[in-house]
Design a protein around this motif. Structure first.
Motif, short mmCIF file in Angstrom:
data_model
loop_
_atom_site.label_atom_id
_atom_site.label_comp_id
_atom_site.label_asym_id
_atom_site.label_seq_id
_atom_site.Cartn_x
_atom_site.Cartn_y
_atom_site.Cartn_z
N SER A 34 -99.08 9.59 7.90
CA SER A 34 -100.41 9.44 7.48
C SER A 34 -100.97 8.82 8.88
CB SER A 34 -100.96 8.46 6.40
OG SER A 34 -102.39 8.37 6.14
N THR A 36 -104.54 8.40 8.53
CA THR A 36 -105.68 7.88 7.76
C THR A 36 -105.52 6.15 7.59
OG1 THR A 36 -104.91 7.79 5.52
CG2 THR A 36 -106.11 9.89 6.60
N ASP A 66 -100.82 13.44 7.14
CA ASP A 66 -102.00 13.30 6.56
C ASP A 66 -103.15 12.95 7.31
OD1 ASP A 66 -103.22 13.12 3.91
OD2 ASP A 66 -103.25 10.87 3.92
N SER A 68 -107.75 13.14 7.81
CA SER A 68 -109.06 13.46 7.46
C SER A 68 -109.77 14.03 8.67
CB SER A 68 -110.07 12.40 7.07
OG SER A 68 -110.44 11.73 7.98
N ARG A 94 -101.78 17.57 6.41
CA ARG A 94 -102.17 17.55 5.00
C ARG A 94 -103.70 17.01 5.21
NH1 ARG A 94 -103.72 13.48 1.01
NH2 ARG A 94 -103.65 14.72 -0.83
N ASN A 96 -106.98 15.73 3.69
CA ASN A 96 -107.16 14.84 2.42
C ASN A 96 -108.57 15.03 2.07
OD1 ASN A 96 -108.42 12.97 3.85
ND2 ASN A 96 -106.64 11.56 3.91
N ASP A 97 -109.34 15.71 2.86
CA ASP A 97 -110.86 15.95 1.99
C ASP A 97 -111.10 17.39 2.01
OD1 ASP A 97 -110.80 16.52 5.03
OD2 ASP A 97 -112.25 15.01 5.53
N ASN A 116 -105.48 18.77 -0.48
CA ASN A 116 -105.68 17.81 -1.64
C ASN A 116 -105.55 18.84 -3.09
OD1 ASN A 116 -106.28 15.89 -3.45
ND2 ASN A 116 -107.07 14.60 -1.99
N ASP A 143 -102.16 13.63 -4.67
CA ASP A 143 -102.13 12.16 -4.04
C ASP A 143 -101.33 11.30 -4.67
OD1 ASP A 143 -103.14 10.68 -1.94
OD2 ASP A 143 -105.21 11.13 -2.38
N TYR A 145 -101.20 7.23 -5.88
CA TYR A 145 -102.25 6.26 -6.40
C TYR A 145 -101.61 4.79 -6.25
CZ TYR A 145 -104.63 10.48 -7.70
OH TYR A 145 -105.08 11.66 -7.50
N GLU A 189 -96.14 4.02 -4.32
CA GLU A 189 -96.84 5.23 -4.19
C GLU A 189 -96.69 6.29 -4.81
OE1 GLU A 189 -99.17 3.84 -2.50
OE2 GLU A 189 -98.92 3.34 -0.60
N THR A 191 -97.70 9.61 -7.95
CA THR A 191 -98.73 10.53 -8.64
C THR A 191 -98.87 10.28 -9.91
OG1 THR A 191 -98.20 12.16 -6.62
CG2 THR A 191 -99.44 12.74 -8.81
#
Length: 346
Positions: A34, A36, A66, A68, A94, A96-97, A116, A143, A145, A189, A191
């Protein structure tokens, strides 16, 4: 695809390289990272990413990053400049937005793109088709959570996943690991909320049953769980760690499930005859995961593992118990599948 996560919030070390190597050897083929939420300078982030992609190239591992659109701008990149994005040396991005599908279409002709999953709507699929996107390079990624109770409902996931598959999109989702968890919540982490804390291989097999094409481990795996994944990917074998083992007969024999699935037990058989064992003087209840052998001489080449709590039986001898965290694997053992027993190290 089996993927796993390596994050760039700190400099990579030899331990990270060894983890990459171990996971590759266990049958994993893609790394999720990632870009982000990182608080470091752009130069530092790109240096870490370059180190990761260099190692992954040597190990023949794909890399999915990942991002944005704001993250890309911070790093000096733009979705519209595909040629410059290719210099990141990642297999795919990836995003993500929410993003214009014309950018996705153009990017899909040069690299993998993961979108996403929760944002995708019928009109997005229409736009991708109108822009002649390469659907072979587009994946819908659900994603993870991090906070307990915020994970996705399984029935909603199933419906969304089915629709995405009908749109000819590969799908991917996260499972939590059983090693070091990431902060700030340290809850895994994942889904699906129903999979939070579930043994990783069982969670992966559950996603497979839900027709999810790809699985990504969101946290680190322990060394024993990596070995269990390796036996599954290489031998299609389920590994069960045993506690309170009375006899070495479990580890010393080669076991396979029967040709059919029994409702209440896993019915394993081996090639040779097992030693005769007397039943316990006082019959014991058999909670889920209890391993027993018949003491009456019938089915003498079998052991039984309870899938659910069963009452005591005076005709059986209990010889061990499956580690509680791995009982979730029992419902995933298929007909004729190989099962390997390993003693749980204290």
């Amino acid at each position: 695809m089996l993927g796993f996560s390596v994050y760039l919030d700190k400099d990579l070390t030899a331990d990270d390289h060894n983890y990459l190597l171990g996971m590759r050897n266990a049958g994993f083929n893609e790394v999720f990272t990632s870009l982000t939420g990182l608080n470091d300078e752009a130069e530092t982030i790109l240096k870490r990413l370059n180190q990761l992609t260099s190692w992954c190239k040597d190990l023949e591992l794909k890399v999915m990053a990942d991002v944005s659109q704001d993250d890309l701008h911070y790093l000096g990149y733009d979705l519209a400049d595909v040629e410059k994005l290719k210099t990141l040396n990642v297999t795919g991005l990836r995003i993500n937005d929410q993003v214009l599908m014309r950018f996705v279409s153009k990017l899909s002709k040069s690299m993998w793109v993961s979108l996403n999953a929760i944002y995708l709507q019928p009109e997005d699929i229409t736009h991708l088709k109108e822009e002649a996107a390469n659907f072979d390079h587009i994946r819908a990624l659900f994603d993870f959570y991090s906070q307990a109770e915020t994970g996705m409902d399984e029935s909603w996931f199933k419906k969304k996943n089915q629709w995405l598959r009908k749109c000819n999109l590969e799908t991917a989702a996260f499972i939590s690991g059983d090693g070091v968890k990431r902060g700030p919540f340290f809850a895994g982490e994942t889904t699906l909320e129903s999979q939070r804390g579930v043994y990783p291989l069982a969670a992966a097999l559950n996603l497979k049953d839900l027709a999810c094409s790809n699985v990504i481990v969101g946290d680190r795996l322990t060394s024993e769980t990596i070995k269990s994944f390796a036996r599954y990917t290489k031998e299609h074998a389920i590994t069960l760690h045993v506690v309170d083992e009375e006899s070495s007969l479990l580890e010393e024999n080669h076991w396979h499930n029967y040709l059919y699935l029994a409702q209440d037990i896993v019915r394993l058989h081996c090639e040779g005859k097992l030693p005769e064992l007397e039943a316990q003087e006082l019959p014991l209840d058999r909670p889920a995961g209890t391993i027993s052998i018949n003491s009456n001489g019938l089915n003498s080449d079998e052991v039984h593992i309870t899938k659910r709590n069963l009452p005591a039986d005076k005709e059986v001898r209990i010889v061990g118990k499956v580690c509680a965290s791995e009982c979730s694997l029992l419902s995933h053992i298929e007909p004729e599948q190989k099962v390997v027993f390993k003693k749980l190290e204290k």
